[in-house]
Enzyme design. Structure first.
Site, PDB file in Angstrom:
ATOM      1  N   ASN A 113       0.792  -1.136   0.100  1.00 38.07           N
ATOM      2  CA  ASN A 113      -0.216   0.035   0.119  1.00 38.07           C
ATOM      3  C   ASN A 113       0.784   1.303  -0.124  1.00 38.07           C
ATOM      4  OD1 ASN A 113      -2.177  -1.253  -0.248  1.00 38.07           O
ATOM      5  ND2 ASN A 113      -3.039  -1.174   1.924  1.00 38.07           N
TER       6      ASN A 113
ATOM      7  N   HIS B  91      -4.668   2.520  14.685  1.00 42.06           N
ATOM      8  CA  HIS B  91      -5.828   1.676  14.195  1.00 42.06           C
ATOM      9  C   HIS B  91      -5.341   0.266  13.881  1.00 42.06           C
ATOM     10  CE1 HIS B  91      -9.534   0.770  12.098  1.00 42.06           C
ATOM     11  NE2 HIS B  91      -8.984   0.577  10.893  1.00 42.06           N
TER      12      HIS B  91
END
Ligand code: NAD
Length: 314
Positions: free
Chosen positions: A96, A176
């Site tokens: 990513n 997160h």
């Protein structure tokens, strides 16, 4: 009044659902961008027709051409791989970063005034990457995770206490991932401490379920990760910015001394309005919560350092 343009990069599950909610709420015109030929265009056409059915005067466009995001007020970055069962968000780091880094460069060139909301995982490090690559001020690079994680916790608490989620106030800060920090000391139900309705051990179990909320859904869906609640969370942030609501929401931003942390992107309460982040809100934390926030920041920093070894230029 001219409507703002909301650009959504990545027309997959989260991106397309975000676009759909944006048009239903009439937050602005929508531009969807995806690398897969026809994907953004096809979904945009479908959404344009949905807007006509709903009777909302929103323009929706889909393309593979990044120049279409020129002039966008907000760019939501959802491009990238999602988790499969058994994967952690950090397993997505190299792939990513290779997608999000070049996207950040394009945003800086084509939409230099935009406020960027980062969604791609691993969220905190991707936010830090977009901040670095765009060179934008921290007010305009904001990661979405806290609204979602807090929403998951509110859902579980509301179910347990048999109340409306609207009566539950709960915030999850930190990163997160495994290191998210539920601020248990300030969870309330109907304005009263949650511990008056739910015993501490049960509350801890609900926090743990929220911490694993994404993985629970991935394990069930198998082929994709969550997208309805993530998109709803993005939209809450877009709404706060477009309508200058000055709403206090948990979001990932670079800290500059707040909470005793510096030069790291991490989830904290922020006031969101038309400039993006209006201010970082310093919420009272217990010693244990503060320690957990610092531990989360250390983990983000260590994943960032790992990224630097993969990408010397990051
Ligand atoms: P998805 O696979 O459905 O969609 C991703 C899309 O990105 C695909 O359509 C793909 O073609 C596109 N894409 C890839 N490279 C691109 C590029 N260079 N330019 C434009 N588009 C490109 O995945 P999803 O379920 O929508 O999830 C997207 C990301 O969001 C994942 O990384 C996921 O882990 C993350 N996510 C984060 C949160 C959060 O709380 N922050 C929540 C849910 C999902």
């Amino acid at each position: 009044m001219t409507r703002p343009t909301i650009a959504v990069i990545g027309a997959g599950q989260v991106g397309a659902t975000t676009a759909h909610l944006a048009l239903l709420k009439q937050l602005g015109d929508v531009v969807l961008v995806d690398v897969i030929d026809g994907l953004a265009e096809g979904k945009a056409l479908d959404l344009l027709q949905a807007a006509a059915v709903e009777g909302v005067p929103i323009r929706v466009r889909g393309t593979t051409d990044y120049d279409a995001i020129a002039g966008a007020a907000i760019v939501v970055v959802t491009a990238g791989l999602a988790r499969k069962p058994g994967m952690t968000r950090d397993d997505l780091l190299a792939a990513n970063a290779g997608i999000v880094g070049p996207i950040a460069d394009r945003i800086a060139r084509v939409a230099p005034q935009a406020i960027v909301i980062v969604v791609t995982n691993p969220l905190d490090v991707m936010t830090q990457l977009v901040l670095k690559q765009t060179g934008f001020p921290r007010e305009r690079v904001i990661g979405m995770a806290g609204v979602l994680d807090s929403g998951r916790l509110k859902a579980f608490i509301a179910e347990q206490a048999n109340v409306s989620p609207a009566d539950v106030s709960a915030m999850i800060l930190g990163s997160h991932g495994d290191q998210m920090v539920p601020v248990v000391s300030s969870i309330t139900i109907g304005g009263k401490p949650a511990t008056q309705r739910i015993d501490a051990a049960t509350l801890e179990k609900l926090c743990e379920r929220a911490r694993n909320g994404g993985a629970e859904i991935v394990a069930l869906l198998k082929q994709s990760s969550a997208y309805y609640a993530p998109a709803a969370s993005v939209i809450q942030m877009v709404d706060a910015i477009v309508r200058n609501r000055r709403a206090v929401l948990p979001a990932c931003v670079r800290l500059e001394g707040e909470y005793g942390l510096r030069d790291v992107c991490i989830g904290v309460p922020v006031e969101l309005g038309s400039p993006g982040v209006v201010r970082v809100v310093e919420q009272p934390l217990t010693d244990a919560e503060r320690t957990a926030l610092h531990r989360a920041a250390q983990q983000v920093q260590s994943t960032w350092n790992q990224l630097l070894t993969l990408q010397p230029k990051a």
